[in-house]
Design a protein around this motif. Structure first.
Motif, PDB file in Angstrom:
ATOM      1  N   VAL A 241      36.496  35.898  39.817  1.00 38.16           N
ATOM      2  CA  VAL A 241      36.433  37.141  39.047  1.00 38.16           C
ATOM      3  C   VAL A 241      35.653  38.203  39.830  1.00 38.16           C
ATOM      4  CG1 VAL A 241      35.528  38.227  36.948  1.00 38.16           C
ATOM      5  CG2 VAL A 241      36.673  35.997  36.819  1.00 38.16           C
ATOM      6  N   LEU A 242      34.523  37.801  40.396  1.00 42.78           N
ATOM      7  CA  LEU A 242      33.735  38.745  41.191  1.00 42.78           C
ATOM      8  C   LEU A 242      34.516  39.246  42.398  1.00 42.78           C
ATOM      9  CD1 LEU A 242      30.181  37.101  41.188  1.00 42.78           C
ATOM     10  CD2 LEU A 242      30.878  39.201  40.033  1.00 42.78           C
ATOM     11  N   ALA A 243      35.309  38.362  43.004  1.00 43.06           N
ATOM     12  CA  ALA A 243      36.094  38.749  44.172  1.00 43.06           C
ATOM     13  C   ALA A 243      37.056  39.881  43.837  1.00 43.06           C
ATOM     14  CB  ALA A 243      36.856  37.542  44.707  1.00 43.06           C
ATOM     15  N   HIS A 244      37.712  39.761  42.713  1.00 43.54           N
ATOM     16  CA  HIS A 244      38.642  40.817  42.322  1.00 43.54           C
ATOM     17  C   HIS A 244      37.910  42.097  41.954  1.00 43.54           C
ATOM     18  CE1 HIS A 244      42.450  38.612  42.457  1.00 43.54           C
ATOM     19  NE2 HIS A 244      41.762  37.554  42.026  1.00 43.54           N
ATOM     20  N   MET A 245      36.742  41.988  41.360  1.00 41.62           N
ATOM     21  CA  MET A 245      35.965  43.174  41.038  1.00 41.62           C
ATOM     22  C   MET A 245      35.493  43.884  42.296  1.00 41.62           C
ATOM     23  SD  MET A 245      33.671  41.883  37.778  1.00 41.62           S
ATOM     24  CE  MET A 245      32.753  43.441  37.761  1.00 41.62           C
ATOM     25  N   ALA A 246      35.173  43.118  43.325  1.00 39.86           N
ATOM     26  CA  ALA A 246      34.633  43.703  44.544  1.00 39.86           C
ATOM     27  C   ALA A 246      35.646  44.522  45.308  1.00 39.86           C
ATOM     28  CB  ALA A 246      34.087  42.606  45.449  1.00 39.86           C
TER      29      ALA A 246
ATOM     30  N   ASP B  91      42.693  44.723  34.505  1.00 43.06           N
ATOM     31  CA  ASP B  91      43.157  44.540  35.881  1.00 43.06           C
ATOM     32  C   ASP B  91      42.827  43.143  36.396  1.00 43.06           C
ATOM     33  OD1 ASP B  91      44.119  47.109  35.869  1.00 43.06           O
ATOM     34  OD2 ASP B  91      42.424  47.959  37.015  1.00 43.06           O
ATOM     35  N   VAL B  92      41.636  42.656  36.070  1.00 47.98           N
ATOM     36  CA  VAL B  92      41.247  41.311  36.487  1.00 47.98           C
ATOM     37  C   VAL B  92      42.126  40.272  35.802  1.00 47.98           C
ATOM     38  CG1 VAL B  92      39.373  39.629  36.605  1.00 47.98           C
ATOM     39  CG2 VAL B  92      38.870  42.073  36.862  1.00 47.98           C
ATOM     40  N   ARG B  93      42.367  40.486  34.507  1.00 43.88           N
ATOM     41  CA  ARG B  93      43.208  39.547  33.758  1.00 43.88           C
ATOM     42  C   ARG B  93      44.609  39.484  34.351  1.00 43.88           C
ATOM     43  NH1 ARG B  93      43.066  41.985  29.191  1.00 43.88           N
ATOM     44  NH2 ARG B  93      45.167  42.847  29.205  1.00 43.88           N
TER      45      ARG B  93
ATOM     46  N   THR C 250      44.963  34.710  30.040  1.00 43.89           N
ATOM     47  CA  THR C 250      44.905  35.419  28.762  1.00 43.89           C
ATOM     48  C   THR C 250      43.578  36.155  28.618  1.00 43.89           C
ATOM     49  OG1 THR C 250      43.921  33.563  27.576  1.00 43.89           O
ATOM     50  CG2 THR C 250      46.343  33.622  27.727  1.00 43.89           C
ATOM     51  N   ALA C 251      43.558  37.103  27.693  1.00 42.78           N
ATOM     52  CA  ALA C 251      42.329  37.853  27.438  1.00 42.78           C
ATOM     53  C   ALA C 251      41.226  36.926  26.936  1.00 42.78           C
ATOM     54  CB  ALA C 251      42.597  38.959  26.429  1.00 42.78           C
ATOM     55  N   GLN C 252      41.598  35.965  26.096  1.00 45.28           N
ATOM     56  CA  GLN C 252      40.608  35.028  25.566  1.00 45.28           C
ATOM     57  C   GLN C 252      39.998  34.180  26.675  1.00 45.28           C
ATOM     58  OE1 GLN C 252      42.202  32.335  22.650  1.00 45.28           O
ATOM     59  NE2 GLN C 252      40.184  31.637  21.978  1.00 45.28           N
ATOM     60  N   TYR C 253      40.842  33.733  27.605  1.00 43.86           N
ATOM     61  CA  TYR C 253      40.355  32.925  28.730  1.00 43.86           C
ATOM     62  C   TYR C 253      39.396  33.735  29.602  1.00 43.86           C
ATOM     63  CZ  TYR C 253      40.507  30.102  33.015  1.00 43.86           C
ATOM     64  OH  TYR C 253      40.167  29.357  34.127  1.00 43.86           O
TER      65      TYR C 253
ATOM     66  N   ALA D  24      30.435  48.392  31.556  1.00 47.08           N
ATOM     67  CA  ALA D  24      30.398  49.735  32.154  1.00 47.08           C
ATOM     68  C   ALA D  24      31.326  50.682  31.405  1.00 47.08           C
ATOM     69  CB  ALA D  24      30.782  49.657  33.631  1.00 47.08           C
ATOM     70  N   GLY D  25      31.311  50.590  30.090  1.00 47.36           N
ATOM     71  CA  GLY D  25      32.198  51.413  29.287  1.00 47.36           C
ATOM     72  C   GLY D  25      33.290  50.564  28.659  1.00 47.36           C
ATOM     73  N   ARG D  26      34.033  51.161  27.801  1.00 44.37           N
ATOM     74  CA  ARG D  26      35.056  50.421  27.060  1.00 44.37           C
ATOM     75  C   ARG D  26      36.073  49.777  27.999  1.00 44.37           C
ATOM     76  NH1 ARG D  26      36.795  50.042  21.910  1.00 44.37           N
ATOM     77  NH2 ARG D  26      39.015  49.646  21.535  1.00 44.37           N
ATOM     78  N   GLY D  27      36.157  48.450  27.951  1.00 44.04           N
ATOM     79  CA  GLY D  27      37.117  47.717  28.764  1.00 44.04           C
ATOM     80  C   GLY D  27      36.774  47.661  30.238  1.00 44.04           C
TER      81      GLY D  27
END
Length: 393
Positions: free
Chosen positions: A303-308, A318-320, A326-329, A346-349
């Protein structure tokens, strides 16, 4: 002339800096609680935060505040056996010092030339449960009290922590002059408090301890330099403060490295600070980022990799989509990373990486583990200076 070993900064973990910037209100409230009486909520406190924000340093300062009022301080680390060390080590030694047991008594005497006889007396046998030790010592110390501190709280010693919490609660119910302050990583403390036997500690005061604001970071760098007899110009100071991004560990590290760069000069220059900044960024990687990432699961790091890959906050959607989950996962891992202090809402979503320079570190070390990095953008703090790659480190 300054010398490298004159540095007023303390860049090691747990070492008390010359100035504890940004924590005055916590110290003042705790000191007041020692004078106000057993009802004060500040007498039971849990300090939680990221690596390098100064948890142990604050713990040391609170201990000093108690000693200044004449309180006995028992300082321990939450490794296995800490309860036994407190009960049969710290507390027993304190009881023996305050009320030393006699070892021999006079049984006979005489005139000159006649020997005096004595016999061995068994030391007093005090009860050795934690409850009885605390009661005995509290009575010996009156009107002063006992502060017990416990660093690095975690789930590995949860049963001991539960037993300790029960005895601490009993002492408070009996109006004994006893205070407790624990410290640990944010997610480790939250995991520990999820234990059903720690309901009492969940009500502990949990003062915020996080990044410094710009003014506090400025004081943390400028005042020790001036107090030790050197100077730093406005441009160099601003560069150094922005380089810290308000991270207490970086304030000490950059200050220390800049101090040692040109020790024969009275003024710490902008070049000194730039050199310190480059070296500090590398140290952050090995001392902060690597240990923090090693605590995470493979999915957390993915998850961090995609955020970076983003230069700013990332949309959770975008990460999902990138992970195909799924959003729940994804929400499970989003919350885990928030609890671990690795990301922040950092704000909505939207979410953002919390640690300074983590994005750059992860981009440089993006190997099979898909670990990436991003420094949190804080509107109250100016952006970091550009890293001068042309100058040698």
């Amino acid at each position: 002339m300054a010398r490298t070993n004159d540095s007023p900064f303390r860049a090691g973990f747990g070492k008390t800096p010359p100035m504890l910037a940004g924590r005055d209100s916590i110290l003042d409230d705790f000191s007041a609680s020692l004078a106000e009486g057993t009802w004060s909520t500040e007498r039971t406190m849990l300090i939680e935060g990221l690596r390098g924000v100064g948890k142990t340093v604050l713990l040391n300062a609170l201990e000093d505040a108690a000693r200044e009022r004449g309180w006995l301080v028992v300082s321990e680390t939450a490794t296995p056996g800490f309860l036994d060390r407190i009960t049969h080590g710290h507390l027993q030694r304190a009881i023996d010092q305050l009320d030393p047991p006699a070892t021999r008594r006079l049984t006979g005497g005489g005139t000159a030339g006649v020997s005096i006889t004595t016999e061995t007396v068994s030391p007093r046998q005090y009860p050795t449960t934690l409850r009885d030790q605390l009661t005995t010592l509290a009575n010996l110390l009156t009107p002063r009290g006992i502060l017990i501190t416990l660093d690095e709280i975690n789930g590995a010693t949860i049963d001991e922590l539960a037993d300790f919490a029960a005895e601490h609660q009993h002492a408070i119910r009996n109006d004994q002059e006893i205070a407790f302050v624990g410290a640990g990583l944010r997610n480790a403390i939250r995991d520990a408090l999820s234990h059903r036997s720690l309901t009492f500690l969940r009500r502990s005061l949990r003062p915020p301890i996080d990044f410094l604001d710009y003014d506090d970071a400025t004081d943390a760098l400028r005042i020790p330099i001036l107090d030790r007899g050197r100077t730093i110009g406005d441009a160099a100071l601003d560069y150094a403060v922005r380089a810290t991004q308000g991270y207490p560990f970086l304030a000490q590290l950059i200050g220390d490295l800049a101090w040692k760069q040109s020790p024969d000069q009275t003024e710490i220059s902008l070049d000194d600070v730039k050199h310190a900044y480059r070296r500090a960024r590398r140290t952050m990687g090995s001392n902060i980022h690597e240990p923090s990432l090693s605590d995470l699961s493979h999915t957390d790091r993915t998850v961090l990799a995609h955020m970076a890959a983003d230069d700013g906050p990332t949309a959770v959607s975008d990460v999902r989509e990138a992970l195909g989950v799924t959003a729940q996962y994804l929400n499970v891992y989003r919350q885990r990373l928030i609890d671990a202090g690795m990301i922040v809402p950092a704000g909505r979503g939207m979410v953002d990486i919390a640690m300074p320079y983590l994005r750059e570190y992860l981009r440089d070390h993006i190997v099979s583990d898909a670990t990436v990095n991003r420094a949190m953008s804080r509107t109250s703090f100016p952006p970091p200076p550009a890293l001068d790659e042309e100058s040698s480190a």
